[in-house]
Write a protein that holds these residues in place. Structure first.
Motif, short mmCIF file in Angstrom:
data_model
loop_
_atom_site.label_atom_id
_atom_site.label_comp_id
_atom_site.label_asym_id
_atom_site.label_seq_id
_atom_site.Cartn_x
_atom_site.Cartn_y
_atom_site.Cartn_z
N ASN A 133 0.83 -1.20 0.00
CA ASN A 133 0.00 0.00 0.00
C ASN A 133 0.87 1.25 0.00
OD1 ASN A 133 -2.73 1.32 0.40
ND2 ASN A 133 -1.65 2.09 2.20
N GLU A 134 1.96 1.22 0.77
CA GLU A 134 2.90 2.35 0.76
C GLU A 134 3.53 2.50 -0.63
OE1 GLU A 134 4.78 5.40 3.29
OE2 GLU A 134 2.95 4.20 3.32
N LEU A 135 3.84 1.39 -1.27
CA LEU A 135 4.40 1.44 -2.62
C LEU A 135 3.41 2.06 -3.59
CD1 LEU A 135 6.57 0.79 -4.70
CD2 LEU A 135 5.64 -1.55 -4.82
N LEU A 136 2.14 1.70 -3.46
CA LEU A 136 1.13 2.30 -4.32
C LEU A 136 1.08 3.81 -4.14
CD1 LEU A 136 -1.16 1.67 -6.36
CD2 LEU A 136 -2.72 1.63 -4.41
N CYS A 137 1.17 4.27 -2.90
CA CYS A 137 1.21 5.72 -2.65
C CYS A 137 2.44 6.34 -3.31
CB CYS A 137 1.24 5.99 -1.15
SG CYS A 137 -0.26 5.50 -0.27
N LEU A 138 3.55 5.67 -3.21
CA LEU A 138 4.79 6.16 -3.83
C LEU A 138 4.63 6.30 -5.34
CD1 LEU A 138 7.91 6.58 -2.82
CD2 LEU A 138 8.25 4.43 -4.03
N GLN A 139 4.00 5.30 -5.96
CA GLN A 139 3.88 5.29 -7.41
C GLN A 139 2.81 6.26 -7.92
OE1 GLN A 139 3.49 1.15 -8.61
NE2 GLN A 139 5.72 0.92 -8.58
N GLN A 140 2.00 6.79 -7.05
CA GLN A 140 1.01 7.78 -7.45
C GLN A 140 1.53 9.21 -7.36
OE1 GLN A 140 -2.04 6.01 -4.68
NE2 GLN A 140 -3.41 6.30 -6.43
N ILE A 141 2.75 9.38 -6.86
CA ILE A 141 3.34 10.71 -6.75
C ILE A 141 3.67 11.24 -8.14
CG2 ILE A 141 5.34 12.00 -5.89
CD1 ILE A 141 5.38 10.12 -3.49
N LYS A 142 3.38 12.50 -8.36
CA LYS A 142 3.68 13.12 -9.65
C LYS A 142 5.17 13.45 -9.74
CE LYS A 142 -0.94 15.07 -10.29
NZ LYS A 142 -1.28 13.99 -11.23
N ARG A 143 5.65 13.49 -10.95
CA ARG A 143 7.07 13.74 -11.18
C ARG A 143 7.40 15.21 -10.98
NH1 ARG A 143 10.42 11.64 -16.51
NH2 ARG A 143 12.54 11.89 -15.65
N ALA A 144 8.39 15.47 -10.14
CA ALA A 144 8.86 16.84 -9.91
C ALA A 144 9.95 17.16 -10.91
CB ALA A 144 9.38 17.00 -8.49
N GLU A 145 9.89 18.29 -11.51
CA GLU A 145 10.85 18.69 -12.53
C GLU A 145 12.26 18.67 -11.96
OE1 GLU A 145 11.98 19.46 -16.28
OE2 GLU A 145 9.90 19.23 -15.63
N GLY A 146 13.13 17.90 -12.60
CA GLY A 146 14.53 17.87 -12.23
C GLY A 146 14.88 17.03 -11.03
N LEU A 147 13.89 16.45 -10.34
CA LEU A 147 14.18 15.71 -9.11
C LEU A 147 14.39 14.22 -9.34
CD1 LEU A 147 14.58 16.27 -6.12
CD2 LEU A 147 12.13 15.93 -5.77
N PHE A 148 13.77 13.67 -10.37
CA PHE A 148 13.85 12.24 -10.62
C PHE A 148 14.40 11.99 -12.03
CE2 PHE A 148 10.26 12.88 -7.69
CZ PHE A 148 10.75 12.18 -6.60
N PRO A 149 15.67 11.67 -12.16
CA PRO A 149 16.23 11.38 -13.49
C PRO A 149 15.60 10.12 -14.07
CG PRO A 149 17.81 10.85 -11.77
CD PRO A 149 16.67 11.55 -11.10
N PRO A 150 15.63 9.97 -15.38
CA PRO A 150 15.01 8.79 -15.99
C PRO A 150 15.84 7.53 -15.74
CG PRO A 150 16.10 10.12 -17.66
CD PRO A 150 16.16 10.90 -16.40
N TYR A 151 15.15 6.46 -15.43
CA TYR A 151 15.78 5.14 -15.32
C TYR A 151 15.74 4.54 -16.72
CZ TYR A 151 17.24 1.33 -12.16
OH TYR A 151 17.94 0.38 -11.46
N ASP A 152 16.58 5.08 -17.59
CA ASP A 152 16.49 4.78 -19.02
C ASP A 152 17.36 3.59 -19.39
OD1 ASP A 152 19.06 5.83 -18.87
OD2 ASP A 152 18.52 7.72 -19.84
#
Length: 366
Positions: A133-152
């Protein structure tokens, strides 16, 4: 560790203690921590696989003092991520004070109760429901500009290349032929294509039983989040359910994975996909992670002098071989690994039979 390095670490520990003491004195009214009447004492704690060091203060309540060398880590990113995740409902430790230029931080103490220590056949279903359930909350967070680089693809590929470099080349002292390298690259390409096909969300990147803290009456505490990225939706789920430190029966793991698929679909995190597609995503994403770990743990041992990780490799090997054997595209890797690499691993003093690593009784749930 050489004498100069040891002296440098001792000096930083003293500087951290003095800095933390000043921070507590200046901010105790806001922190609900009594003012210091004696010298602050720091007790070292076991750290993560990185370059940070953690200490518990002797205050009441206790806090965590962190030595995060800025030339090796990124303390300003840690502070920004902790704040962003907390504001979005994730129970990360509150940053009490920070000097990001020197790499010193004072954090809320989430305690010593790791999820790993509480897991058994009776508790696992309820505890995994909480942390999923905590993971689901984590995955619903919107992307903040510049804070999360792509896992490309480039980053995922670089991680998998740790396996031939550090496990095969440096730990086992074996060369990789051109034909073997081509086989590895074909295997890696399958996993990269699968990762690219998945919905992309916030990825903690180390969401497992040693990084989830339990306290009565609170949602699970989440630590070691400083390398969070934006990437494949099954990565953290595979990290949790195919944990490098504890194993559960395959049927139960797949049931948990498909349960998560259902709730994530209802929450709009993923679109409708078949169970077969989702389990392939899950299996192949977990395999990418385990390829990385097969190289990362030897690197921690050989480069960083951290000896505690090699005994966990047999379970990672078991996951790797079992998944590869289930998919025709991946059997060339399984055949090569059993034929060429396992005999060398069996000569290592830390090695134990991978086929029984992590064995435990079946779990039954209602």
């Amino acid at each position: 560790m050489n004498e100069c390095v040891t002296e440098g670490l001792d000096q930083r520990r003293e500087e951290l203690r003095d800095w933390a003491a000043r921070a507590l004195v200046s901010g105790h009214d806001q922190l609900s921590v009594p003012p210091l009447r004696e010298t602050l004492h720091l007790r070292p704690l076991s750290g993560d696989a990185g370059f940070r060091r953690y200490f518990r203060t002797d205050t009441s309540p206790s806090l965590i003092a962190v030595d995060s060398p800025p030339q090796r880590t990124n303390p300003s990113r840690f502070v920004a991520l902790a704040d962003y995740l907390r504001r979005n409902g994730i129970h990360t430790p509150l940053v009490i004070a920070a000097d990001v230029e020197r790499g010193y931080m004072l954090l809320e103490d989430l305690g010593d109760t790791q999820l790993l220590r509480e897991l058994d056949e009776d508790s696992v279903a309820g505890l995994y429901a909480e942390v999923m359930n905590e993971l689901l909350c984590l995955q619903q967070i919107k992307r903040a500009e510049g804070l999360f680089p792509p896992y490309d693809r480039a980053l995922l590929h670089m991680e998998m290349r740790l396996l031939p470099e550090w496990l095969v080349g440096k730990l086992l002292q074996r060369d990789i032929s051109d034909a073997e390298d081509q086989m590895l690259e074909r295997t890696f390409a399958h996993l990269l294509d699968s990762a690219s096909a998945q919905p992309q969300v916030l990825v903690h990147r180390d969401y497992h039983s040693r990084n989830l803290m339990l306290r009565d009456g609170e949602s699970p505490g989440v630590v070691d989040f400083q390398d969070a990225v934006w990437g494949p939706v099954t990565y953290d789920l595979a990290s949790l359910l195919r944990d490098c430190y504890i194993r559960w029966p395959r049927e139960q793991v797949e049931n948990w994975a498909l349960t998560y698929r259902a709730i994530a679909t209802d929450a709009g995190v993923i679109p409708e996909v078949s169970a077969e597609t989702f389990l392939r995503w899950f299996d192949w994403m977990g395999l990418q992670r385990h390829f990385k770990v097969l190289g990362l743990f030897p690197r921690l041992y050989l480069r960083d002098g951290k000896h505690g990780y090699l005994p966990d490799l047999p379970l990672v090997i078991r996951y790797t071989v079992e998944v590869c054997e289930r998919y025709p595209e991946l059997t060339p890797f399984a055949d090569w690994f059993r034929r060429e690499i396992l005999p060398l691993l069996e000569q290592q003093d830390w090695y134990r039979d991978y086929r029984t690593a992590g064995e435990r009784q079946a779990v039954t749930t209602e």
